[in-house]
Scaffold this motif. Sequence first.
Motif, PDB file in Angstrom:
ATOM      1  N   GLY A  76      10.631  62.277  84.961  1.00 13.82           N
ATOM      2  CA  GLY A  76       9.947  62.654  86.197  1.00 13.82           C
ATOM      3  C   GLY A  76       9.458  64.095  86.205  1.00 13.82           C
ATOM      4  O   GLY A  76       8.617  64.456  87.029  1.00 13.82           O
ATOM      5  N   LEU A  77       9.955  64.922  85.287  1.00 10.02           N
ATOM      6  CA  LEU A  77       9.501  66.316  85.179  1.00 10.02           C
ATOM      7  C   LEU A  77       8.186  66.442  84.406  1.00 10.02           C
ATOM      8  O   LEU A  77       7.542  67.484  84.453  1.00 10.02           O
ATOM      9  CB  LEU A  77      10.570  67.171  84.483  1.00 10.02           C
ATOM     10  N   LEU A  78       7.806  65.405  83.677  1.00  6.94           N
ATOM     11  CA  LEU A  78       6.617  65.502  82.824  1.00  6.94           C
ATOM     12  C   LEU A  78       5.361  65.973  83.550  1.00  6.94           C
ATOM     13  O   LEU A  78       4.622  66.805  83.010  1.00  6.94           O
ATOM     14  CB  LEU A  78       6.365  64.183  82.106  1.00  6.94           C
ATOM     15  N   PRO A  79       5.044  65.457  84.752  1.00 10.00           N
ATOM     16  CA  PRO A  79       3.828  65.949  85.410  1.00 10.00           C
ATOM     17  C   PRO A  79       3.822  67.468  85.649  1.00 10.00           C
ATOM     18  O   PRO A  79       2.764  68.087  85.677  1.00 10.00           O
ATOM     19  CB  PRO A  79       3.797  65.163  86.724  1.00 10.00           C
ATOM     20  N   GLU A  80       5.008  68.083  85.774  1.00  9.46           N
ATOM     21  CA  GLU A  80       5.068  69.547  85.908  1.00  9.46           C
ATOM     22  C   GLU A  80       4.560  70.239  84.647  1.00  9.46           C
ATOM     23  O   GLU A  80       4.123  71.384  84.699  1.00  9.46           O
ATOM     24  CB  GLU A  80       6.501  69.994  86.215  1.00  9.46           C
ATOM     25  N   TYR A  81       4.652  69.548  83.528  1.00  7.13           N
ATOM     26  CA  TYR A  81       4.134  70.060  82.254  1.00  7.13           C
ATOM     27  C   TYR A  81       2.707  69.584  82.006  1.00  7.13           C
ATOM     28  O   TYR A  81       2.132  69.834  80.940  1.00  7.13           O
ATOM     29  CB  TYR A  81       5.020  69.592  81.092  1.00  7.13           C
ATOM     30  N   GLY A  82       2.146  68.832  82.939  1.00  2.43           N
ATOM     31  CA  GLY A  82       0.804  68.286  82.766  1.00  2.43           C
ATOM     32  C   GLY A  82       0.777  67.067  81.870  1.00  2.43           C
ATOM     33  O   GLY A  82      -0.250  66.742  81.288  1.00  2.43           O
ATOM     34  N   LEU A  83       1.912  66.361  81.759  1.00  2.00           N
ATOM     35  CA  LEU A  83       2.039  65.210  80.870  1.00  2.00           C
ATOM     36  C   LEU A  83       2.382  63.957  81.651  1.00  2.00           C
ATOM     37  O   LEU A  83       3.012  64.037  82.710  1.00  2.00           O
ATOM     38  CB  LEU A  83       3.135  65.466  79.829  1.00  2.00           C
ATOM     39  N   GLY A  84       2.006  62.808  81.116  1.00  2.00           N
ATOM     40  CA  GLY A  84       2.343  61.540  81.736  1.00  2.00           C
ATOM     41  C   GLY A  84       2.501  60.458  80.684  1.00  2.00           C
ATOM     42  O   GLY A  84       2.169  60.663  79.515  1.00  2.00           O
ATOM     43  N   ILE A  85       3.028  59.310  81.114  1.00  5.62           N
ATOM     44  CA  ILE A  85       3.261  58.183  80.199  1.00  5.62           C
ATOM     45  C   ILE A  85       2.824  56.881  80.856  1.00  5.62           C
ATOM     46  O   ILE A  85       3.137  56.631  82.025  1.00  5.62           O
ATOM     47  CB  ILE A  85       4.756  58.037  79.832  1.00  5.62           C
ATOM     48  N   THR A  86       2.129  56.070  80.088  1.00  5.20           N
ATOM     49  CA  THR A  86       1.794  54.702  80.459  1.00  5.20           C
ATOM     50  C   THR A  86       1.907  53.856  79.196  1.00  5.20           C
ATOM     51  O   THR A  86       2.270  54.364  78.136  1.00  5.20           O
ATOM     52  CB  THR A  86       0.388  54.607  81.101  1.00  5.20           C
ATOM     53  N   ASN A  87       1.614  52.575  79.294  1.00  5.89           N
ATOM     54  CA  ASN A  87       1.640  51.667  78.145  1.00  5.89           C
ATOM     55  C   ASN A  87       0.448  50.732  78.192  1.00  5.89           C
ATOM     56  O   ASN A  87      -0.075  50.442  79.266  1.00  5.89           O
ATOM     57  CB  ASN A  87       2.917  50.815  78.170  1.00  5.89           C
ATOM     58  N   PHE A  88       0.034  50.229  77.030  1.00  5.28           N
ATOM     59  CA  PHE A  88      -0.998  49.192  76.997  1.00  5.28           C
ATOM     60  C   PHE A  88      -0.518  47.945  77.730  1.00  5.28           C
ATOM     61  O   PHE A  88      -1.246  47.355  78.515  1.00  5.28           O
ATOM     62  CB  PHE A  88      -1.334  48.781  75.549  1.00  5.28           C
ATOM     63  N   VAL A  89       0.714  47.540  77.423  1.00  2.00           N
ATOM     64  CA  VAL A  89       1.288  46.332  78.015  1.00  2.00           C
ATOM     65  C   VAL A  89       2.558  46.751  78.748  1.00  2.00           C
ATOM     66  O   VAL A  89       3.396  47.456  78.191  1.00  2.00           O
ATOM     67  CB  VAL A  89       1.587  45.273  76.925  1.00  2.00           C
ATOM     68  N   ALA A  90       2.701  46.303  79.974  1.00  2.00           N
ATOM     69  CA  ALA A  90       3.823  46.741  80.800  1.00  2.00           C
ATOM     70  C   ALA A  90       5.131  46.035  80.479  1.00  2.00           C
ATOM     71  O   ALA A  90       6.206  46.590  80.706  1.00  2.00           O
ATOM     72  CB  ALA A  90       3.476  46.544  82.278  1.00  2.00           C
ATOM     73  N   ARG A  91       5.067  44.812  79.945  1.00  5.18           N
ATOM     74  CA  ARG A  91       6.304  44.039  79.777  1.00  5.18           C
ATOM     75  C   ARG A  91       7.078  44.456  78.529  1.00  5.18           C
ATOM     76  O   ARG A  91       6.500  44.729  77.476  1.00  5.18           O
ATOM     77  CB  ARG A  91       6.003  42.545  79.742  1.00  5.18           C
ATOM     78  N   ALA A  92       8.382  44.486  78.676  1.00  3.20           N
ATOM     79  CA  ALA A  92       9.262  44.864  77.573  1.00  3.20           C
ATOM     80  C   ALA A  92       9.458  43.702  76.606  1.00  3.20           C
ATOM     81  O   ALA A  92       9.550  42.543  77.015  1.00  3.20           O
ATOM     82  CB  ALA A  92      10.613  45.306  78.124  1.00  3.20           C
ATOM     83  N   THR A  93       9.511  44.054  75.326  1.00  2.00           N
ATOM     84  CA  THR A  93       9.804  43.084  74.269  1.00  2.00           C
ATOM     85  C   THR A  93      10.738  43.747  73.257  1.00  2.00           C
ATOM     86  O   THR A  93      10.876  44.975  73.235  1.00  2.00           O
ATOM     87  CB  THR A  93       8.529  42.628  73.527  1.00  2.00           C
ATOM     88  N   ALA A  94      11.327  42.931  72.403  1.00  2.00           N
ATOM     89  CA  ALA A  94      12.176  43.468  71.341  1.00  2.00           C
ATOM     90  C   ALA A  94      11.344  44.210  70.303  1.00  2.00           C
ATOM     91  O   ALA A  94      11.768  45.231  69.765  1.00  2.00           O
ATOM     92  CB  ALA A  94      12.975  42.346  70.686  1.00  2.00           C
ATOM     93  N   LYS A  95      10.137  43.704  70.013  1.00  2.00           N
ATOM     94  CA  LYS A  95       9.252  44.311  69.020  1.00  2.00           C
ATOM     95  C   LYS A  95       7.823  44.252  69.545  1.00  2.00           C
ATOM     96  O   LYS A  95       7.437  43.277  70.195  1.00  2.00           O
ATOM     97  CB  LYS A  95       9.325  43.572  67.693  1.00  2.00           C
ATOM     98  N   ALA A  96       7.042  45.251  69.210  1.00  2.00           N
ATOM     99  CA  ALA A  96       5.636  45.255  69.614  1.00  2.00           C
ATOM    100  C   ALA A  96       4.885  44.078  69.011  1.00  2.00           C
ATOM    101  O   ALA A  96       3.896  43.607  69.583  1.00  2.00           O
ATOM    102  CB  ALA A  96       4.979  46.573  69.214  1.00  2.00           C
ATOM    103  N   SER A  97       5.356  43.564  67.892  1.00  2.00           N
ATOM    104  CA  SER A  97       4.679  42.431  67.250  1.00  2.00           C
ATOM    105  C   SER A  97       4.746  41.157  68.102  1.00  2.00           C
ATOM    106  O   SER A  97       4.041  40.191  67.811  1.00  2.00           O
ATOM    107  CB  SER A  97       5.273  42.170  65.866  1.00  2.00           C
TER     108      SER A  97
END
Length: 183
Positions: A76-97
């Motif tokens: 949650g501190l990242l925006p104070e550094y001007g940084l953020g995080i998102t993902n291509f796909v929102a759902r969690a998996t064991a492997k990106a494959s």
Amino acid sequence: MANRPRKPSRAELAAAWGRTVPDVIAPGLRVLFCGINPSLYTAAVGYHFARPGNRFWPVLHGAGLTDRLLAPSEQGLLPEYGLGITNFVARATAKASELTNAELVAGAALLAAKLRRFRPKVLAVLGVTAYRAAFAEPSAQVGLQAQRIAGVPVWVLPNPSGLNAHYRIADLVALYRGLQTLA
């Protein structure tokens, strides 16, 4: 680094399949990092790049993007550094494959909408293979891309996962430091 969350049990990891982790995003960021999708570990604890072997947080600090080593629980501190995080796909998996190319392409469209809305100075995609599939750029390499997405420059970086072992942490730091030229 602040305390890491308790290691999730096997049952907690299994239950995390398909869960999402909210973006860390705000208008006008210097860099919006885009991962592929959350791991089961990340979804179980609720923090991006939380798996102990993931090098994202040490690389951010080593590259000078943060003034100290942040713990995943401090995302949650990242925006104070001007940084953020998102993902291509929102759902969690064991492997990106486990993701399909169609999911990555759909994620690219959602990402473009986020870029139009939040207008970061640069998009840093963490994973050249995912970038190639999502944006139909089969010859893309690590580094600054000729293509802009929603008018935002794109810098493709290696995924910081510990599974991506052919990149040493010093190599990752040097590549992530390149973001400073645009941000």
